[in-house]
Design a protein around this motif. Structure first.
Motif, PDB file in Angstrom:
ATOM      1  N   GLU A 418       0.822  -1.208   0.000  1.00 46.72           N
ATOM      2  CA  GLU A 418       0.000   0.000   0.000  1.00 46.72           C
ATOM      3  C   GLU A 418       0.855   1.256   0.000  1.00 46.72           C
ATOM      4  OE1 GLU A 418      -2.469  -0.482   3.388  1.00 46.72           O
ATOM      5  OE2 GLU A 418      -3.991  -1.681   2.334  1.00 46.72           O
ATOM      6  N   GLN A 419       1.972   1.216   0.729  1.00 44.97           N
ATOM      7  CA  GLN A 419       2.868   2.372   0.739  1.00 44.97           C
ATOM      8  C   GLN A 419       3.472   2.620  -0.640  1.00 44.97           C
ATOM      9  OE1 GLN A 419       6.019   2.080   3.606  1.00 44.97           O
ATOM     10  NE2 GLN A 419       6.973   4.022   3.012  1.00 44.97           N
ATOM     11  N   LEU A 420       3.869   1.543  -1.321  1.00 41.12           N
ATOM     12  CA  LEU A 420       4.424   1.687  -2.671  1.00 41.12           C
ATOM     13  C   LEU A 420       3.386   2.274  -3.637  1.00 41.12           C
ATOM     14  CD1 LEU A 420       6.436  -1.653  -3.025  1.00 41.12           C
ATOM     15  CD2 LEU A 420       7.367   0.655  -2.718  1.00 41.12           C
ATOM     16  N   LEU A 421       2.155   1.802  -3.540  1.00 42.82           N
ATOM     17  CA  LEU A 421       1.108   2.319  -4.423  1.00 42.82           C
ATOM     18  C   LEU A 421       0.803   3.783  -4.117  1.00 42.82           C
ATOM     19  CD1 LEU A 421      -1.374  -0.701  -4.632  1.00 42.82           C
ATOM     20  CD2 LEU A 421       0.343   0.020  -6.294  1.00 42.82           C
ATOM     21  N   ASP A 422       0.827   4.143  -2.833  1.00 42.69           N
ATOM     22  CA  ASP A 422       0.590   5.550  -2.475  1.00 42.69           C
ATOM     23  C   ASP A 422       1.700   6.446  -3.018  1.00 42.69           C
ATOM     24  OD1 ASP A 422      -1.729   4.842  -1.189  1.00 42.69           O
ATOM     25  OD2 ASP A 422      -0.819   4.763   0.818  1.00 42.69           O
ATOM     26  N   GLU A 423       2.946   6.015  -2.878  1.00 41.55           N
ATOM     27  CA  GLU A 423       4.063   6.798  -3.414  1.00 41.55           C
ATOM     28  C   GLU A 423       3.968   6.911  -4.938  1.00 41.55           C
ATOM     29  OE1 GLU A 423       7.573   4.920  -2.047  1.00 41.55           O
ATOM     30  OE2 GLU A 423       7.359   5.619   0.039  1.00 41.55           O
ATOM     31  N   ARG A 424       3.537   5.833  -5.571  1.00 40.50           N
ATOM     32  CA  ARG A 424       3.374   5.847  -7.030  1.00 40.50           C
ATOM     33  C   ARG A 424       2.297   6.844  -7.436  1.00 40.50           C
ATOM     34  NH1 ARG A 424       4.907   1.598 -10.448  1.00 40.50           N
ATOM     35  NH2 ARG A 424       3.965   1.610 -12.530  1.00 40.50           N
ATOM     36  N   ALA A 425       1.187   6.850  -6.687  1.00 39.51           N
ATOM     37  CA  ALA A 425       0.104   7.791  -6.985  1.00 39.51           C
ATOM     38  C   ALA A 425       0.555   9.239  -6.783  1.00 39.51           C
ATOM     39  CB  ALA A 425      -1.112   7.481  -6.105  1.00 39.51           C
ATOM     40  N   LEU A 426       1.355   9.486  -5.750  1.00 35.80           N
ATOM     41  CA  LEU A 426       1.851  10.850  -5.525  1.00 35.80           C
ATOM     42  C   LEU A 426       2.778  11.285  -6.654  1.00 35.80           C
ATOM     43  CD1 LEU A 426       2.586  10.754  -1.664  1.00 35.80           C
ATOM     44  CD2 LEU A 426       0.757  11.999  -2.837  1.00 35.80           C
ATOM     45  N   THR A 427       3.619  10.380  -7.124  1.00 36.73           N
ATOM     46  CA  THR A 427       4.502  10.718  -8.245  1.00 36.73           C
ATOM     47  C   THR A 427       3.695  11.044  -9.492  1.00 36.73           C
ATOM     48  OG1 THR A 427       6.205   9.251  -7.341  1.00 36.73           O
ATOM     49  CG2 THR A 427       6.421   9.906  -9.643  1.00 36.73           C
ATOM     50  N   MET A 428       2.672  10.256  -9.765  1.00 32.82           N
ATOM     51  CA  MET A 428       1.808  10.522 -10.915  1.00 32.82           C
ATOM     52  C   MET A 428       1.115  11.878 -10.783  1.00 32.82           C
ATOM     53  SD  MET A 428       1.750   8.162 -13.279  1.00 32.82           S
ATOM     54  CE  MET A 428       1.985   6.426 -13.648  1.00 32.82           C
ATOM     55  N   GLU A 429       0.657  12.185  -9.595  1.00 30.93           N
ATOM     56  CA  GLU A 429      -0.016  13.459  -9.387  1.00 30.93           C
ATOM     57  C   GLU A 429       0.955  14.625  -9.576  1.00 30.93           C
ATOM     58  OE1 GLU A 429      -2.940  16.153  -8.813  1.00 30.93           O
ATOM     59  OE2 GLU A 429      -3.124  13.982  -9.099  1.00 30.93           O
ATOM     60  N   SER A 430       2.190  14.480  -9.131  1.00 27.21           N
ATOM     61  CA  SER A 430       3.183  15.538  -9.331  1.00 27.21           C
ATOM     62  C   SER A 430       3.442  15.771 -10.814  1.00 27.21           C
ATOM     63  CB  SER A 430       4.496  15.163  -8.627  1.00 27.21           C
ATOM     64  OG  SER A 430       4.299  14.995  -7.242  1.00 27.21           O
ATOM     65  N   LEU A 431       3.482  14.695 -11.586  1.00 24.11           N
ATOM     66  CA  LEU A 431       3.687  14.829 -13.025  1.00 24.11           C
ATOM     67  C   LEU A 431       2.501  15.514 -13.695  1.00 24.11           C
ATOM     68  CD1 LEU A 431       5.206  11.298 -13.682  1.00 24.11           C
ATOM     69  CD2 LEU A 431       6.405  13.466 -13.968  1.00 24.11           C
ATOM     70  N   ARG A 432       1.287  15.133 -13.303  1.00 27.45           N
ATOM     71  CA  ARG A 432       0.099  15.746 -13.920  1.00 27.45           C
ATOM     72  C   ARG A 432      -0.004  17.230 -13.590  1.00 27.45           C
ATOM     73  NH1 ARG A 432      -2.192  10.455 -13.012  1.00 27.45           N
ATOM     74  NH2 ARG A 432      -2.712  11.001 -10.847  1.00 27.45           N
ATOM     75  N   ARG A 433       0.378  17.593 -12.378  1.00 26.57           N
ATOM     76  CA  ARG A 433       0.354  19.020 -12.025  1.00 26.57           C
ATOM     77  C   ARG A 433       1.360  19.814 -12.846  1.00 26.57           C
ATOM     78  NH1 ARG A 433       0.043  17.289  -6.499  1.00 26.57           N
ATOM     79  NH2 ARG A 433       2.268  17.759  -6.287  1.00 26.57           N
ATOM     80  N   GLY A 434       2.423  19.156 -13.292  1.00 26.47           N
ATOM     81  CA  GLY A 434       3.422  19.833 -14.111  1.00 26.47           C
ATOM     82  C   GLY A 434       3.110  19.805 -15.599  1.00 26.47           C
ATOM     83  N   GLY A 435       1.914  19.328 -15.984  1.00 25.21           N
ATOM     84  CA  GLY A 435       1.520  19.305 -17.386  1.00 25.21           C
ATOM     85  C   GLY A 435       1.881  18.032 -18.119  1.00 25.21           C
TER      86      GLY A 435
END
Length: 463
Positions: A418-435
């Motif tokens: 679950e921690q790995l999936l949460d970190e993965r989701a945060l990385t994806m969100e950071s990328l989407r916020r950057g366009g």
């Protein structure tokens, strides 16, 4: 030459006569005469049975086998003899390949009854046996099976073996026919052939691909036509509608000759297997299909592969020749047990390519410093380029995160997943916020998801 059960049974009868000769001496002469008759029948069977020179064997398959796919192999047998025989074949595919057949002949179903110790019937199963196939005189017959290569590279088939029964059913002969030949395993080309067929039939939905028209979503005016129910209202030409007295739609042509660059991460994170293949193999198949589809639509496709340094670069070009150049580069691409240097890869791309492009980055999302480095190098691509990050989700981690823990060890495994999936989701969100656009899909859906995303961007003029 081997004896069949029929011949052994006939010889066993002679043993009975010899045993009876101890009580009746006349049976000894009868046993000797009987043995001579059986041996004469065996010699007659050998004389009547076709010899190895009466057969011709040939193996037929694609010159380039496809990685991770079921590749058809055909063994063609030509019988020049004058009598029908029953034959059984055995090919020698590379030992690394998975094959759905050991012996080639006729498949015969049989029912098998499983019974418990107490005599109670448990189940009735259906099994498939391979038995010798009938081969008529002066006839040709084909036997088919499939192989599934696990890795790209050079392999070698062995010889062909054939075993055939005698005309009288007393002997079995066998022979080996030289057929050793090398074969190359390339990325999956069978999906590309399937795509060509489905395009001609208009049945792309069978592959899971969306059907998109080149007309209707670009910026270059093409023509006027009658309004259809699925047209957007903003496409209606009101002046033409007033002149003709019915709704008229402006149709535009999708721009061609746009640039697409596939960046393939070949570092250690892409070595991990998903099923039978490594992640990098799924990426190679997806890149080839993307380049083929984009090439058909007139776009220029290029590629960059990297690990701790850039290993391959192909500048964007159009045409079928570019597809084959990319195929030759990806054929020998292997992941390396090193950390990927994202900064060096993107700096190399920036120095080599300046034009606005759709940049599709195939990588895996790690945690910690590696993830932050990836984000810091991908985000600056926007808005000069249109970046798309494609990651392969690990089904094992997803299953662990959803599993119900049965003990403390399983509970800790679920917490880590679950921690790995949460970190993965945060990385994806950071990328989407950057366009940066993102795709996080399972390995078996990677190719379809990437091509559909490209078709979507192409249809709405997003590139």
């Amino acid at each position: 030459m081997l004896f069949t059960r029929r011949a052994l049974f006939l010889l066993l009868l002679d043993a009975v006569l010899l045993a009876g000769a101890t009580f009746e001496p006349l049976l000894l002469d009868l046993a000797v005469a009987y043995l001579l008759v059986v041996l004469a029948m065996v010699l007659a069977d050998r004389w009547l049975t076709p010899a190895p020179r009466d057969f011709a064997l040939e193996r037929i398959h694609d010159q380039r086998l496809s990685l991770g796919a079921s590749n058809l192999v055909v063994v063609r047998v030509t019988h020049h003899g004058r009598r029908a025989v029953r034959v059984l074949l055995r090919d020698e595919p590379p030992v690394q390949f998975r094959s759905d057949a050991v012996y080639l002949g006729e498949e015969r179903a049989r029912k098998r009854l499983a019974i418990s110790r107490r005599g109670v019937r448990l189940a009735l199963s259906r099994e498939i046996d391979v038995v010798p196939a009938r081969l008529d005189p002066r006839a040709t017959r084909e036997f088919r099976y499939h192989v599934r290569p696990p890795r790209r590279g050079d392999y070698r088939f062995g010889d062909l073996n054939i075993r055939w029964h005698g005309v009288l059913g007393l002997i079995v002969r066998q022979a080996r026919f030289p057929a050793a030949a090398g074969v190359k395993v390339y990325p999956n080309l069978l999906d590309i052939r399937k795509y060509e067929i489905l395009v001609r039939r208009g049945q792309l939905q069978e592959m899971g691909l969306r059907h998109t028209r080149l007309l209707g979503s670009g910026t270059e005016f093409e023509r006027l036509r009658d309004y259809q129910l699925d047209d957007e209202f903003r496409r209606i030409d009101w002046k033409a509608m007033a002149r003709r007295g019915k709704p008229i739609t402006r149709e535009f042509e999708t721009e061609r000759s746009q640039n697409i660059i596939a960046m393939v991460d070949a570092g250690r994170l892409m070595r991990s297997p998903v099923g039978d293949l490594a992640k990098v193999d799924y990426v190679v198949n997806a890149v080839l299909m993307l380049s083929y589809v984009a090439g058909l639509r007139g776009d220029k496709v290029g590629m960059l592969a990297f690990a701790d340094e850039v290993t391959r670069y192909l500048a964007p070009r159009s045409g079928k020749g570019q597809f084959y150049r990319m195929l030759s580069l990806l054929y020998a691409l292997e992941s390396q047990a090193v950390e990927s240097d994202y900064a060096r890869a993107f700096a190399y791309l920036g120095a080599k390519h300046k034009k606005r492009s759709l940049i599709v980055i195939f990588s895996d999302l790690a945690s910690g410093l590696a993830a932050r480095t990836l984000v810091s190098n991908v985000v600056p691509l926007y808005p000069r380029h249109l970046p798309l990050l494609v990651a392969i989700s690990d089904p094992a981690v997803v299953d662990l995160a959803r599993a119900t823990p049965t003990d403390s060890a399983r509970m800790y495994e679920r917490a880590v997943a679950e921690q790995l999936l949460d970190e993965r989701a945060l990385t994806m969100e950071s990328l989407r916020r950057g366009g940066v656009m993102t795709l996080d899909v399972p390995a078996n859906k990677l190719t379809v998801a990437v091509v559909n995303k490209y078709l979507e961007l192409k249809a709405r003029g997003g590139i």
